[in-house]
Design an enzyme around this catalytic site. Structure first.
Site, PDB file in Angstrom:
ATOM      1  CB  ILE A  49      -0.541   4.915   6.408  1.00  0.00           C
ATOM      2  CG1 ILE A  49      -1.608   5.745   7.126  1.00  0.00           C
ATOM      3  CG2 ILE A  49       0.443   4.340   7.416  1.00  0.00           C
ATOM      4  CD1 ILE A  49      -2.550   4.907   7.993  1.00  0.00           C
ATOM      5  CE1 TYR A  69     -10.789  -0.986   6.851  1.00  0.00           C
ATOM      6  CE2 TYR A  69     -11.671  -0.313   8.969  1.00  0.00           C
ATOM      7  CZ  TYR A  69     -10.659  -0.289   8.027  1.00  0.00           C
ATOM      8  OH  TYR A  69      -9.515   0.421   8.285  1.00  0.00           O
ATOM      9  N   GLY A  90       0.796  -1.219   0.000  1.00  0.00           N
ATOM     10  CA  GLY A  90       0.000   0.000   0.000  1.00  0.00           C
ATOM     11  C   GLY A  90       0.826   1.265   0.000  1.00  0.00           C
ATOM     12  CB  SER A 114      -1.841   6.897  -1.804  1.00  0.00           C
ATOM     13  OG  SER A 114      -2.726   5.817  -1.526  1.00  0.00           O
ATOM     14  CG  ASP A 171      -0.238   0.249  -3.914  1.00  0.00           C
ATOM     15  OD1 ASP A 171      -1.257   0.136  -4.611  1.00  0.00           O
ATOM     16  OD2 ASP A 171      -0.195   0.937  -2.888  1.00  0.00           O
ATOM     17  CG  LEU A 215      -1.869  -7.005  -1.094  1.00  0.00           C
ATOM     18  CD1 LEU A 215      -1.939  -6.021   0.055  1.00  0.00           C
ATOM     19  CD2 LEU A 215      -0.845  -8.087  -0.795  1.00  0.00           C
ATOM     20  CE  LYS A 260      -7.869  -2.691   8.479  1.00  0.00           C
ATOM     21  NZ  LYS A 260      -6.538  -2.816   7.839  1.00  0.00           N
TER      22      LYS A 260
END
Length: 268
Positions: free
Chosen positions: A19, A159, A14, A17, A38, A54, A163
């Site tokens: 983080i 989501y 990632g 862009s 990415d 991914l 996490k």
């Protein structure tokens, strides 16, 4: 005395862009050879991009084949928000990092570190511990679809669940790798000013996002989260292992204070 300087190969997902980009920049400045995985090119000249989806095991394997034989750090930063379909959310946010980590572990020696970027949204998860355990045993998209049939979560809830499962898996991974002296931990940001912040506003609700911002004065910035991830990957964090680090500007503290009967009388 240990330092936060790097002299090895670090993989960042990632990194095009947000983080991930901020992290790639900080790691490169600290001396690391950074490899960005990415779907889009990382704009930094100091970073080598390997295009990778991914959600696709074949794409992950192709990217791994092009990486160096020795990896000293892995930061699983890439993720998709709850505006995406539940299967995509779980595939990218959970299955992808797991598969990539498993394929890179043979290239990691003692002293290496793995940092998974989760989210404070893990605390919003409503799936039972038994359901999360079942999800952590899912190995591929076919098994993921079967899990979703038994646990029909939508994108926003998926989501949160992705996490929660990532945090739990990271702790289990840490325990597995302790004997090899490879560290694994997670970092959980609160809302961050990234290109997908609007997606989080859409999936979590504008009111909820505004409450978070109002509580601590603003949303976070990518470089603030990246700094914590970079430290966690560094030799200076050699005794940091198996935990989740919330990076949310005091959001949890303000919520706890709002429920405390002693907060108003607290003298400073």
């Amino acid at each position: 005395m240990t330092s936060n300087a790097f002299d090895g190969n670090v993989v960042v997902t990632g990194a095009a862009s947000g983080i991930g980009l901020a992290l790639a920049d900080q790691l490169s400045a600290a001396g690391a050879a950074v490899y960005a995985l990415d779907r889009r090119d990382c704009p930094l000249d100091s970073v080598r991009t390997l295009l990778c989806d991914l959600s696709d095991p074949g794409s992950i394997s192709d990217a791994v084949a092009a990486l160096p034989e020795e990896i000293t750090g892995l930061a699983n930063v890439a993720g998709v928000p709850g505006t995406a379909a539940a299967e995509t959310v779980l595939a990218v946010n959970l299955l992808g990092p797991r598969l990539l980590t498993e394929q890179l572990l043979p290239r990691m020696a003692a002293g290496a570190a793995i940092v998974n970027v989760a989210s404070v949204a893990a605390h919003r998860n409503t799936e039972s511990p038994e359901s999360i355990d079942a999800l952590l045993q899912v190995l591929d998209r076919t098994e993921l679809r079967a899990w979703l049939r038994d646990h029909p979560v939508k994108g926003p809830a998926a989501y949160d669940t992705s996490k929660r499962a990532l945090v739990d898996w990271t702790q289990l991974l840490s325990a597995k790798l302790t004997a090899r002296r490879i560290r694994a931990l997670s970092v959980s940001p609160g809302p961050v000013e990234t290109p997908i912040l609007a997606d989080f506003t859409a999936s979590m609700g504008a009111d909820a996002m505004a409450r978070s911002s109002d509580a601590v004065g603003r949303h976070g910035y990518p470089h603030e989260i990246a700094a914590v991830v970079a430290f966690a990957l560094s030799p200076a964090a050699s005794w940091l292992n198996g935990i989740d680090i919330p990076v949310e500007g005091g959001l949890f503290a303000t919520r706890a204070a709002a429920k405390s009967p002693v907060f108003e009388g607290l003298t400073l």
